[in-house]
Design a protein around this motif. Structure first.
Motif, PDB file in Angstrom:
ATOM      1  N   ALA A   1     -29.881  17.590  30.846  1.00 60.50           N
ATOM      2  CA  ALA A   1     -29.998  17.142  33.116  1.00 60.50           C
ATOM      3  C   ALA A   1     -29.986  18.657  33.123  1.00 60.50           C
ATOM      4  O   ALA A   1     -29.241  19.594  32.852  1.00 60.50           O
TER       5      ALA A   1
ATOM      6  N   ARG B   1     -31.792  13.147  34.438  1.00 56.47           N
ATOM      7  CA  ARG B   1     -32.065  13.681  33.347  1.00 56.47           C
ATOM      8  C   ARG B   1     -33.658  14.404  32.883  1.00 56.47           C
ATOM      9  O   ARG B   1     -34.340  13.325  33.229  1.00 56.47           O
TER      10      ARG B   1
ATOM     11  N   THR C   1     -41.205  11.421  22.914  1.00 59.53           N
ATOM     12  CA  THR C   1     -40.454  11.967  23.415  1.00 59.53           C
ATOM     13  C   THR C   1     -38.615  12.221  23.193  1.00 59.53           C
ATOM     14  O   THR C   1     -37.799  11.172  22.109  1.00 59.53           O
TER      15      THR C   1
ATOM     16  N   LEU D   1     -35.362  13.257  24.136  1.00 56.75           N
ATOM     17  CA  LEU D   1     -33.882  14.021  25.546  1.00 56.75           C
ATOM     18  C   LEU D   1     -33.819  15.392  25.459  1.00 56.75           C
ATOM     19  O   LEU D   1     -33.601  16.211  24.268  1.00 56.75           O
TER      20      LEU D   1
ATOM     21  N   TYR E   1     -37.359  15.021  29.674  1.00 53.69           N
ATOM     22  CA  TYR E   1     -36.969  14.398  28.452  1.00 53.69           C
ATOM     23  C   TYR E   1     -38.956  15.076  27.971  1.00 53.69           C
ATOM     24  O   TYR E   1     -39.492  15.044  29.512  1.00 53.69           O
TER      25      TYR E   1
ATOM     26  N   ARG F   1     -37.917  22.905  23.536  1.00 57.77           N
ATOM     27  CA  ARG F   1     -36.065  22.340  23.056  1.00 57.77           C
ATOM     28  C   ARG F   1     -35.074  23.635  23.167  1.00 57.77           C
ATOM     29  O   ARG F   1     -33.984  23.148  23.188  1.00 57.77           O
TER      30      ARG F   1
ATOM     31  N   PRO G   1     -38.038   8.033  30.991  1.00 53.66           N
ATOM     32  CA  PRO G   1     -37.105   7.838  29.339  1.00 53.66           C
ATOM     33  C   PRO G   1     -38.496   6.658  28.669  1.00 53.66           C
ATOM     34  O   PRO G   1     -37.836   6.831  27.464  1.00 53.66           O
TER      35      PRO G   1
END
Length: 297
Positions: free
Chosen positions: A163, A267, A158, A160, A269, A288, A150
Motif C-alpha cells: 500500500a 493498495r 496479479t 499484491l 497490484y 516485487r 485487484p
C-alpha cells in the motif's frame, strides 16, 4: 501467416506517431513503411492505422501491435543461442509498462533501474491513474501495469505489492488562513483543495472517512506529483500527499497534517502478462523487491 515485416512497420508508426519517424527507427524510407502498411491493410481488407498527427491504431491495429510486442519479447530469449558467435544482438528491446504518477515519484524508480541495469532493456512508461492502468493492459498497449484494481486481467497474473500511504497536508500559512477555526465540515466546504485529475478521488475519500462529508470545495487541478507537493508547500491548497514524499516536510514544519491525522492507503497490484519471457520475469522480480522495501504491507 502473419507478415512480421509489415507488423514491425505498423508497430513503429503507432509507437512513433508518424511514418517518417517510423522510417528512421527501422532504417528504411518512409515510402517503404507506407507500402508495407498499405499492402497489409489491403491484404486484410481493413484499416490498421488512422492517419493523422499523430497516427493512431484501430482496434485491430492495436491488437496486432500487442501480438508483435509479445513475439519480440519471446524471441529475445532465443537471440543469444541463435546469434552467430561474436555478432551483436541488435538494438535493445523496449518493454511497455503502465504506472501511476505517485508510484513513479516514490518507489518505482528503484525497480526500473534494477531491471534496466540487469537486462540492458529499455522501458516505455505510460502514466495513468492507478485505478485505470489495468485498462492499458486489457487493450494490449502494455505488457505490465501497476494498478489499484485487484480484478484479474485475462491472460495476466496479479500480484499484491503493498500500500502507498497518503497524508492530508497543507502549509502553516494555508492552515492559518482557512482553518483558523479548526478543520470541520464547514471549513472543508470553503478551503480550496487540489486534485490530480477528474479521476482523483483521494481528497473526497479522506473528507468522507475523516468527517463524513461530501467534498464540494473549490478545486485546483494539478496533474503532477511534484507539482502537487510544491503547490501545497507554497500554500495554494490542501491535498493528499504520499507520505514518502511529504514526511521530511512534515517533520520540519513546512507542511502540517490536517486533523484527525487520518492516513489513507491505496493498495497496489502488479498485473503482468503470462508470457514465459525472461524480461517479464526480471521486471516482476525487480518490482516485487522494490515494493517490499518501500510500500506498506
Amino acid at each position: 501467416m502473419l507478415d512480421y515485416p509489415a507488423l514491425a512497420a505498423i508497430a513503429a508508426v503507432i509507437r512513433e506517431g508518424s511514418f517518417e519517424r517510423a522510417a528512421d527507427t527501422l532504417g528504411i524510407t518512409p515510402s517503404a513503411v507506407s507500402q508495407r502498411v498499405r499492402g497489409y491493410e489491403e491484404r486484410l481488407g481493413t484499416i490498421l492505422i488512422v492517419r493523422g498527427q499523430p497516427c493512431a491504431p484501430t482496434d485491430l491495429g492495436r491488437t496486432l501491435c500487442a501480438h508483435f510486442d509479445r513475439v519480440q519479447l519471446l524471441e529475445a530469449d532465443l537471440t543469444p543461442a541463435l546469434a552467430p558467435k561474436g555478432e551483436g544482438a541488435g538494438p535493445p528491446l523496449t518493454l511497455k509498462v503502465a504506472v501511476n504518477a505517485d508510484s513513479l515519484a516514490t518507489w518505482f524508480p528503484q525497480a526500473a533501474a534494477t531491471f534496466a541495469q540487469g537486462t540492458g532493456m529499455l522501458l516505455d512508461l505510460m502514466l495513468e491513474d492507478e485505478a485505470h492502468t489495468a485498462d492499458r493492459l486489457r487493450s494490449g498497449e502494455v505488457q505490465a501495469a501497476v494498478t489499484a484494481d485487484p480484478e484479474p486481467v485475462q491472460g495476466c497474473k496479479t500480484i499484491l505489492l503493498g500500500a502507498l500511504r497518503y497524508a492530508a497536508c497543507a502549509s502553516p500559512d494555508f492552515m492559518a488562513r482557512h482553518f483558523s477555526e479548526g478543520v470541520n465540515a464547514d471549513t472543508l466546504a470553503k478551503a480550496p483543495h487540489m486534485r490530480f485529475d477528474r479521476r482523483d478521488a483521494l481528497q473526497a475519500r479522506w473528507a468522507q472517512e475523516a468527517y463524513g462529508v461530501e467534498l464540494r470545495a473549490p478545486t485546483h487541478w494539478v496533474p503532477s506529483t511534484q507539482g502537487f507537493l510544491d503547490l501545497c508547500l507554497a500554500g495554494l491548497a490542501w491535498g493528499l500527499q504520499p507520505v514518502a514524499l511529504a514526511r521530511s516536510h512534515m517533520d520540519s514544519g513546512r507542511l502540517v497534517e490536517l486533523p484527525p491525522a487520518l492516513r489513507i492507503e491505496v493498495r497496489l497490484y502488479w498485473n503482468v502478462a503470462r508470457l514465459y519471457a525472461a524480461s517479464l520475469r526480471a521486471l516482476t522480480d525487480a518490482v516485487r523487491r522494490a515494493a517490499s522495501e518501500r510500500l506498506h504491507a
